[in-house]
Design an enzyme around this catalytic site. Sequence first.
Site, PDB file in Angstrom:
ATOM      1  N   LYS A  14       0.841  -1.197   0.000  1.00 40.07           N
ATOM      2  CA  LYS A  14       0.000   0.000   0.000  1.00 40.07           C
ATOM      3  C   LYS A  14       0.884   1.258   0.000  1.00 40.07           C
ATOM      4  O   LYS A  14       2.097   1.152   0.241  1.00 40.07           O
ATOM      5  CB  LYS A  14      -0.908  -0.011   1.238  1.00 40.07           C
ATOM      6  CG  LYS A  14      -0.153   0.016   2.565  1.00 40.07           C
ATOM      7  CD  LYS A  14      -1.045  -0.353   3.738  1.00 40.07           C
ATOM      8  CE  LYS A  14      -0.273  -0.300   5.040  1.00 40.07           C
ATOM      9  NZ  LYS A  14      -1.025  -0.919   6.152  1.00 40.07           N
ATOM     10  N   TYR A  44      15.750  30.901   4.737  1.00 35.91           N
ATOM     11  CA  TYR A  44      14.661  31.714   5.281  1.00 35.91           C
ATOM     12  C   TYR A  44      14.821  31.954   6.777  1.00 35.91           C
ATOM     13  O   TYR A  44      15.143  31.042   7.533  1.00 35.91           O
ATOM     14  CB  TYR A  44      13.318  31.014   5.035  1.00 35.91           C
ATOM     15  CG  TYR A  44      12.962  30.942   3.576  1.00 35.91           C
ATOM     16  CD1 TYR A  44      12.727  32.099   2.827  1.00 35.91           C
ATOM     17  CD2 TYR A  44      12.873  29.714   2.934  1.00 35.91           C
ATOM     18  CE1 TYR A  44      12.405  32.031   1.478  1.00 35.91           C
ATOM     19  CE2 TYR A  44      12.539  29.632   1.582  1.00 35.91           C
ATOM     20  CZ  TYR A  44      12.305  30.799   0.868  1.00 35.91           C
ATOM     21  OH  TYR A  44      11.987  30.730  -0.460  1.00 35.91           O
TER      22      TYR A  44
END
Length: 400
Positions: free
Chosen positions: A63, A291
């Site tokens: 999955k 940043y």
Amino acid sequence: MYDITEPIIKAPTFTGVTQNSAVDQCDLFQRAWVEIDLVALATNIQRLCALLSPQTSLMAVVKADGYGHGAVTVAQTVLRSGASCLGVATVPEGIQLRKAGIKAPILILGAVISSEQVHALVRWNLEATVCSEQQAQLISLTLESLGKKLPIHLKIDTGMSRLGVSWEEALQFGRLVSGLPGLEIASVYSHLATADDPNPAVMQLQNQRFQRALGHLESLGIKIPKLHIANSAATLSDAKLHYDMVRVGLAMYGYYPAPHLRSRLELTPVLSLKAKVTQVKTIPAGTGVSYNHQFIAKEPTAIAVVGIGYADGVPRQLSNRMQVLIKGQLVPQIGAIAMDQLMLDITSIPKVQPGDVVTLLGKQGNLEISAEDWAQKTGTISWEILCGFKHRLPRVAHFH
Ligand SMILES: *Cc1c(COP(=O)(O)O)cnc(C)c1O
């Protein structure tokens, strides 16, 4: 049995991009990518199979795009290495495997709750988990209207409190399901909530409840071809829980569900995460990086810009807290991890150049960075790290 057509592995070259139609071949190895070691995967499966008795089969859980490794390539490899069937979470995940030509049985571990989904199961030869009476009725009605039958797997909730009919209601559930047309019971299963806990008490209790539910189903004369309850942790920790099949996810990708299970079996991580240096520069003391200037150089610092960021699945919480491998050495990542880029302090390493490969997860020489390291630093589990790599990254499978 899975029918072996042509080998997918063309040693020793890379097999190319898997699972990623958005990525062109020309993007391979250019910026950032996930590498999948198919030999490690096949070896992990063989070792896991060696733990099982001959009557017990292995379902490979693929999955979430094979826990981020590329579901189709993983499925093809494990089916050739000892796995006999596949588990996925959703109907589209099953369809994707069928479209790739995979013929092994595929169980949808999640719930199917609409007639459209049942139509898709029939069309693509996928098997359903039945976890409530309402759902059993819907599936049966839809199958009747189509004039079809479908293998179904009854899910008993023995203590996970997730999908499934409560173990206490197994008798009533069994009575209903066995009377509904179209439903062919292929297995009865449950899922363990605490199999990775060194204390096995809850796991044992769940197993007792499972047994009790099975007793009820058997008292109705229901034939149950297969029983299964074990995930990776229970597969590693307790052979009494192997029953007819184990459902293995994490372990086949080379990770241990918990540290105390390490001694059971040698497993090798299958996934590596790599990216290239795109620019190198030296910044003077006092210069901020990225940043908000979360990093300020204390002295003149050589930095490398690397073309990978949080949009690729590198957790931003690792900013200023992770190390990567370059030229066989560990170096610190510095400043905020940006969406598509991050920076390294490479002062300790001479002659780094644009194009040099950085290993974020995986090995260089004797050094290794694992998804467990990241999971620990970010307060999560290795499962989430592995399936967190976005589809912007090409998956490249290789046979070394
Ligand atoms: C995901 C899943 C597994 C595999 O779990 P691992 O801990 O990764 O081995 C097994 N069974 C079910 C029902 C699952 O949803």
